[in-house]
Design an enzyme around this catalytic site. Structure first.
Site, short mmCIF file in Angstrom:
data_model
loop_
_atom_site.label_atom_id
_atom_site.label_comp_id
_atom_site.label_asym_id
_atom_site.label_seq_id
_atom_site.Cartn_x
_atom_site.Cartn_y
_atom_site.Cartn_z
N ASP A 199 0.82 -1.05 -0.08
CA ASP A 199 -0.08 -0.11 0.03
C ASP A 199 0.93 1.18 -0.11
O ASP A 199 2.04 1.29 -0.10
CB ASP A 199 -0.86 -0.02 1.23
CG ASP A 199 -0.25 0.14 2.50
OD1 ASP A 199 1.11 0.14 2.54
OD2 ASP A 199 -1.01 0.28 3.56
N ASP A 201 1.55 4.65 2.21
CA ASP A 201 1.17 5.04 3.73
C ASP A 201 1.76 6.58 3.65
O ASP A 201 2.68 7.03 3.37
CB ASP A 201 2.03 4.54 4.65
CG ASP A 201 1.57 3.08 4.81
OD1 ASP A 201 0.61 2.83 4.98
OD2 ASP A 201 2.46 2.13 4.45
N ASP A 241 -3.37 4.68 2.53
CA ASP A 241 -3.75 5.19 3.79
C ASP A 241 -3.12 6.50 3.93
O ASP A 241 -2.07 7.10 3.80
CB ASP A 241 -2.88 4.49 5.02
CG ASP A 241 -3.60 3.12 5.21
OD1 ASP A 241 -4.63 3.07 4.83
OD2 ASP A 241 -3.21 2.37 6.00
P1 UTP Z 1 2.09 -1.50 6.53
O1 UTP Z 1 1.11 -2.38 6.96
O2 UTP Z 1 1.73 -0.45 5.30
O3 UTP Z 1 3.52 -1.90 6.54
O4 UTP Z 1 2.18 -0.34 7.75
P2 UTP Z 1 4.89 -1.78 5.64
O5 UTP Z 1 5.93 -1.53 6.35
O6 UTP Z 1 4.65 -0.27 4.93
O7 UTP Z 1 4.84 -2.52 4.33
P3 UTP Z 1 4.13 -2.80 3.10
O8 UTP Z 1 5.15 -2.79 2.07
O9 UTP Z 1 3.03 -1.68 2.88
O10 UTP Z 1 3.59 -4.14 2.91
C1 UTP Z 1 3.23 0.68 8.00
C2 UTP Z 1 3.49 1.13 9.19
O11 UTP Z 1 2.31 1.88 9.78
C3 UTP Z 1 2.13 1.51 10.86
C4 UTP Z 1 2.72 0.31 11.39
O12 UTP Z 1 3.77 0.44 12.28
C5 UTP Z 1 3.56 -0.19 10.52
O13 UTP Z 1 4.86 -0.60 10.53
N1 UTP Z 1 0.68 1.37 10.89
C6 UTP Z 1 -0.10 0.66 10.24
C7 UTP Z 1 -0.02 1.80 12.25
O14 UTP Z 1 0.59 2.35 13.20
N2 UTP Z 1 -1.48 1.62 12.37
C8 UTP Z 1 -1.90 1.02 11.41
O15 UTP Z 1 -3.36 0.64 11.75
C9 UTP Z 1 -1.24 0.45 10.48
MN MN Z 2 2.63 0.17 3.69
#
Ligand code: UTP
Ligand code: MN
Length: 510
Positions: free
Chosen positions: A341, A343, A434
């Protein structure tokens, strides 16, 4: 062929004859770099063997330099010696400044001359058998020196590419399977073990290597042993091939579907996405969108796709709040080339200006046809974990978040479409995004919290709680004994508050 190698003379004090100027000449086996140990072999015999090996297409390092100055480089894969014990060779390598002394199986293979002579006869590197290997008894201090591995991931450097992929893959499959079974504790133990192995700058080759590592439980050790001894773990392979694991993986890859829902469907006998449709499984809005875009959402998001989304969101944000910034976090900030995804963190340097921004941005993106799905949340205390309850509600209620699915079209994504050779009209892709809006004073905490990895974040919070009597989340850092909030203007300052060395994002891939 063996007769080409002269009988060793007792003592060799003189340096050997000059060697070919370019040691890289006619290299036939690029993955093999030999280093011949001069000790006991003598300089002239070493020179002779070097020339012989090079004639046969082997790359031999260092022998045309003075042996006194010789430093075995990191490129060396095979260290060959004659008449020395394993310990003597390790000692020689250490004295010569080699970083990876082959203790406990890491670094280059330490071999007896028999491997060399057999390889010369064969005209190629022969497979390394036990009889070729010099054994090294690992001294306690050697292990300690090499493996001061810290207990918490937030105290370790963990690069994206590491040296224990096979082992971590096996352990992570077990962690996932444990989650599917509802055993979160067991899952955590496997994840932690994998995370420790990811931080090692060397390859685990024997069980002895584990003795100085923290966080490797009994079950993880058994899995590692199986992989080391048999090349694979029967237990892990059984899991990977099991219908339950495969189905659970399949279902949980649907956006909006967690372990509970997937498990229920499995219990009901459903196995495939067509089963869900045929049985009219009840789906909420998120799950419907997830199913609709299943293929896109499970194909990796590339850096340029992520960048395109940043541009779109930046444009949207600018319209409503001049000077607001959009920052790419998550795996991409840790240096990953692809992700599941995107972020994004949004903030504005004047605290309070960001209030209400998210809903305007979402409406605009929606009106422009960028959104296939969106769901906005306003964080409340009830939604937070127990450990976060000590933080006052006032700091929480301005933290807005939107889960969305973007439609990346040829308009936003032209460059890649051309590269892919697909027609612009068909060039559409659904991407999970997100969006998080954070007040400026909380931005460093949100950045640290959203950069991940999950293991890194988990250990950071555990470290704070256990070692520092503090509570860290994506909003604040709170000292539970002093009963004060610790402010920070950067991630670096948060690490300073915690007494931790700063770990850059690309080293947080725990
Ligand atoms: P991700 O699930 O997107 O993982 O969350 P990532 O490390 O970016 O990996 P991929 O490539 O998308 O699979 C990113 C970070 O955001 C925080 C978590 O700490 C996670 O490491 N997070 C995620 C939150 O704090 N709350 C959430 O609800 C989701
Ligand atoms: Mn991510």
């Amino acid at each position: 062929m063996m007769s080409e190698i002269p009988v060793k003379k007792k003592r060799q004090c003189q340096p050997g004859p000059p060697l070919p100027a370019n040691p890289e000449d006619h290299v036939c086996f690029p993955g093999v770099v030999l280093c011949l140990v001069e000790k006991r072999m003598g300089a002239s015999r070493r020179a002779f063997l070097t020339a012989l090996a090079r004639r046969k297409g082997f790359c031999v390092e260092g022998a045309n330099r003075s042996s006194l100055l010789y430093l075995p480089s990191e490129r060396v894969t095979h260290v060959v010696s004659e008449g020395n014990s394993g310990e003597e060779v390790v000692e020689w390598m250490k004295r010569n400044g080699s970083r990876s002394v082959g203790a406990a199986g890491s670094g280059p293979a330490l071999l007896d001359l028999s491997w060399f002579t057999e390889s010369m006869s064969a005209g190629q590197p022969v497979e390394i058998k036990a009889r070729h290997c010099l054994t090294v008894t690992v001294h306690e201090e050697t292990l300690q020196g090499r493996c001061q591995v810290a207990a918490y991931a937030c105290q370790r450097h963990t690069p994206l590419a590491h040296k224990n992929q096979q082992l971590t893959g096996a352990l992570e499959a077990m962690a996932e399977e444990s989650l599917f079974c509802g055993s979160e504790g067991r899952s955590l133990a496997f994840s932690r073990a994998a995370s420790v192995l990811k931080s090692l700058p060397w390859t685990v080759r024997s069980l002895k290597d584990l003795s100085s590592l923290p966080g490797i439980g009994e079950h993880s050790r058994r899995i590692i042993q199986e992989v080391l001894e048999d090349g694979a773990s029967a237990e892990v392979e059984n899991v990977r091939q099991s219908e339950r694991y495969q189905t659970m993986k399949h279902f949980t890859k649907i956006f909006g579907v967690g372990v509970k829902t997937a498990g229920r469907w499995y219990q009901e006998g459903l196995r495939t996405i067509s089963d869900l449709q045929a049985h009219h499984a009840k789906l909420n809005n998120a799950q419907q969108a997830g199913l609709l875009h299943y293929r896109d959402l499970n194909s990796p998001v590339t850096c340029s796709e992520a960048e395109a989304i940043v541009q779109v969101v930046q444009k949207a944000v600018e319209q409503f709040l001049h000077g607001a910034s959009v920052m790419l976090t998550g795996g991409f900030r840790r240096g990953k080339q692809t992700g599941h995804d995107v972020d994004l963190l949004i903030t504005h340097p004047t605290e309070g200006q960001e209030v209400g921004l998210l809903s305007k941005v979402i409406s605009w993106l929606d009106s422009q046809g960028f959104l296939l799905y969106h769901s906005t949340y306003r964080n409340t205390l009830q939604a937070l974990e127990d450990e976060e309850l000590s933080v006052s509600a006032a700091t929480m209620d301005r933290f807005d978040r939107c889960f969305s699915i973007f439609r990346l079209s040829s308009m936003t994504w032209e460059h890649d479409c051309e590269l892919n050779g697909s027609g612009g009209a068909h060039c559409r892709k659904a991407v999970r995004v997100d969006l998080v809006v954070t007040p400026y004073s909380q931005f460093p905490f949100a950045l640290l919290g959203w950069t991940g990895s999950k293991n890194f974040e988990r250990d950071l919070r555990r470290f704070c709680k256990r070692e520092k009597k503090m509570v860290l989340n994506s909003h604040t850092l709170y000292h539970t004994e002093k009963k004060i909030f610790l402010s920070a203007a950067s991630e670096e300052e948060i690490f300073q508050h915690l007494g931790l060395d700063f770990i850059p994002p690309e080293q947080r891939n725990a």
